[in-house]
Write a protein that holds these residues in place. Structure first.
Motif, short mmCIF file in Angstrom:
data_model
loop_
_atom_site.label_atom_id
_atom_site.label_comp_id
_atom_site.label_asym_id
_atom_site.label_seq_id
_atom_site.Cartn_x
_atom_site.Cartn_y
_atom_site.Cartn_z
N ARG A 84 0.85 -1.19 0.00
CA ARG A 84 0.00 0.00 0.00
C ARG A 84 0.88 1.24 0.00
O ARG A 84 1.98 1.25 0.55
N ASN A 85 0.38 2.31 -0.59
CA ASN A 85 1.05 3.60 -0.49
C ASN A 85 0.89 4.14 0.93
O ASN A 85 -0.16 3.95 1.56
N CYS A 86 1.92 4.81 1.40
CA CYS A 86 1.90 5.43 2.73
C CYS A 86 2.24 6.91 2.58
O CYS A 86 2.86 7.32 1.60
N LEU A 87 1.85 7.69 3.57
CA LEU A 87 2.15 9.12 3.60
C LEU A 87 2.84 9.47 4.90
O LEU A 87 2.52 8.92 5.95
N LEU A 88 3.76 10.43 4.82
CA LEU A 88 4.28 11.06 6.01
C LEU A 88 4.42 12.55 5.73
O LEU A 88 4.45 12.96 4.57
N ARG A 89 4.45 13.33 6.78
CA ARG A 89 4.58 14.79 6.61
C ARG A 89 5.93 15.11 6.02
O ARG A 89 6.92 14.44 6.29
N ASP A 90 5.97 16.15 5.23
CA ASP A 90 7.26 16.59 4.69
C ASP A 90 7.85 17.63 5.64
O ASP A 90 7.39 17.79 6.76
N ASP A 91 8.86 18.35 5.18
CA ASP A 91 9.57 19.29 6.05
C ASP A 91 9.12 20.74 5.87
O ASP A 91 9.80 21.65 6.33
N THR A 92 7.98 20.97 5.24
CA THR A 92 7.43 22.32 5.14
C THR A 92 6.35 22.50 6.20
O THR A 92 6.00 21.55 6.89
N LEU A 93 5.82 23.67 6.31
CA LEU A 93 4.72 23.91 7.23
C LEU A 93 3.37 23.85 6.52
O LEU A 93 2.34 24.21 7.10
N ASP A 94 3.35 23.37 5.30
CA ASP A 94 2.13 23.25 4.49
C ASP A 94 1.38 21.99 4.93
O ASP A 94 1.86 20.87 4.73
N ALA A 95 0.22 22.18 5.54
CA ALA A 95 -0.56 21.05 6.06
C ALA A 95 -1.00 20.08 4.97
O ALA A 95 -1.25 18.91 5.24
N GLY A 96 -1.09 20.54 3.74
CA GLY A 96 -1.53 19.68 2.65
C GLY A 96 -0.41 18.99 1.90
O GLY A 96 -0.66 18.19 1.01
N ARG A 97 0.83 19.27 2.25
CA ARG A 97 1.97 18.68 1.52
C ARG A 97 2.52 17.50 2.32
O ARG A 97 2.79 17.62 3.51
N HIS A 98 2.64 16.37 1.66
CA HIS A 98 3.11 15.14 2.28
C HIS A 98 4.13 14.47 1.37
O HIS A 98 4.29 14.87 0.21
N LEU A 99 4.74 13.43 1.88
CA LEU A 99 5.60 12.57 1.08
C LEU A 99 4.86 11.26 0.86
O LEU A 99 4.42 10.63 1.82
N LEU A 100 4.72 10.88 -0.40
CA LEU A 100 4.07 9.64 -0.77
C LEU A 100 5.14 8.56 -0.90
O LEU A 100 6.10 8.72 -1.67
N VAL A 101 5.00 7.49 -0.14
CA VAL A 101 5.95 6.39 -0.16
C VAL A 101 5.25 5.19 -0.80
O VAL A 101 4.27 4.68 -0.26
N ALA A 102 5.74 4.77 -1.96
CA ALA A 102 5.14 3.68 -2.72
C ALA A 102 5.68 2.33 -2.25
O ALA A 102 6.78 2.26 -1.68
N PRO A 103 4.97 1.25 -2.52
CA PRO A 103 5.46 -0.09 -2.15
C PRO A 103 6.82 -0.45 -2.77
O PRO A 103 7.53 -1.28 -2.23
N ASP A 104 7.18 0.20 -3.87
CA ASP A 104 8.49 -0.07 -4.48
C ASP A 104 9.61 0.74 -3.82
O ASP A 104 10.76 0.66 -4.23
N GLY A 105 9.27 1.55 -2.82
CA GLY A 105 10.27 2.30 -2.06
C GLY A 105 10.54 3.71 -2.56
O GLY A 105 11.36 4.41 -1.97
N THR A 106 9.87 4.14 -3.61
CA THR A 106 10.10 5.51 -4.08
C THR A 106 9.31 6.50 -3.22
O THR A 106 8.23 6.19 -2.73
N ILE A 107 9.89 7.66 -3.07
CA ILE A 107 9.28 8.73 -2.28
C ILE A 107 9.18 9.97 -3.16
O ILE A 107 10.14 10.33 -3.82
N ARG A 108 8.00 10.59 -3.16
CA ARG A 108 7.79 11.82 -3.93
C ARG A 108 6.84 12.74 -3.17
O ARG A 108 5.97 12.27 -2.44
N PRO A 109 7.00 14.05 -3.34
CA PRO A 109 6.09 14.98 -2.67
C PRO A 109 4.74 15.06 -3.40
O PRO A 109 4.70 15.02 -4.64
N VAL A 110 3.68 15.15 -2.61
CA VAL A 110 2.32 15.27 -3.14
C VAL A 110 1.57 16.31 -2.31
O VAL A 110 1.97 16.66 -1.21
#
Length: 159
Positions: A84-110
Motif C-alpha cells: 500500500r502507499n503510505c504518507l508522512l509529513r514533509d519538512d514544510t509547514l504546508d498542512a496539505g503537503r506530504h511525502l508519498l511512499v510507494a510499495p516499491d520504495g520511491t518517495i515523492r512529494p504530493v
C-alpha cells in the motif's frame, strides 16, 4: 532520546498494520491501548492505529521509536509489506503537503486538500507536487523543502 512518527496508509485494516509494522521496524510493537509502561520491554515501540475519513484513512502513530531507526526506510518497508502507499509529513509547514511512499520504495512529494471534520483531518484531491502546477513554482513553500517539486527518490537515499 526517542522519536514520534505519524503516518497515513491507503485503506488497510488496523489489525493488519501491527504485525507488518513489527516486521518493518524489527521491534515488538505494542498497541497503545494495551501498553503498560511498567511492563514494557525497552526495545518495544508503542503504536496507535485508527481509521479516519478520506484518502489514506488508516493513521499510524508510533511512540518511543529509537533514534537510530530511519523513518523513511521504516515507512518504505511498511509500504512494501502491506503493498500500500503510505504518507508522512514533509519538512514544510504546508498542512496539505506530504511525502508519498510507494510499495516499491520511491518517495515523492504530493499535495492534498485538507479539511478538518468531527472525525479528524480529511485528505482529498491527491496531486503531485510539480513545477507544472503554478502553486508549486517560484517562491512557494515547496522550494524550501529538501523534497523539491518533481523529485522522486528511493527510500534508502532519503534516510
Amino acid at each position: 532520546m526517542t522519536e514520534l512518527w505519524n503516518w497515513r496508509i491507503e485503506q488497510v485494516r488496523p489489525v493488519e498494520v501491527y504485525p507488518a509494522l513489527a516486521e518493518a521496524l524489527g521491534r515488538v510493537v505494542m498497541p497503545l491501548a494495551a501498553a503498560d509502561p511498567a511492563r514494557l520491554p525497552t526495545y518495544a515501540v508503542i503504536c496507535d492505529v485508527w481509521q479516519a475519513p478520506g484518502e489514506f484513512a488508516t493513521i499510524v502513530d508510533c511512540y518511543g521509536v529509537p533514534e537510530r531507526l530511519s523513518e523513511h526506510g521504516s515507512v518504505a518497508a511498511l509500504a512494501r509489506l502491506l503493498d500500500r502507499n503510505c504518507l508522512l509529513r514533509d519538512d514544510t509547514l504546508d498542512a496539505g503537503r506530504h511525502l508519498l511512499v510507494a510499495p516499491d520504495g520511491t518517495i515523492r512529494p504530493v499535495h492534498f486538500d485538507v479539511r478538518e471534520t468531527d472525525d479528524g483531518e480529511l485528505l482529498t484531491n491527491q496531486r503531485l507536487c510539480t513545477e507544472a502546477d503554478p502553486r508549486c513554482r517560484g517562491w512557494s513553500q515547496c522550494h524550501r523543502s529538501r523534497w523539491a517539486p518533481d523529485s522522486v527518490l528511493p527510500a534508502l537515499a532519503a534516510a
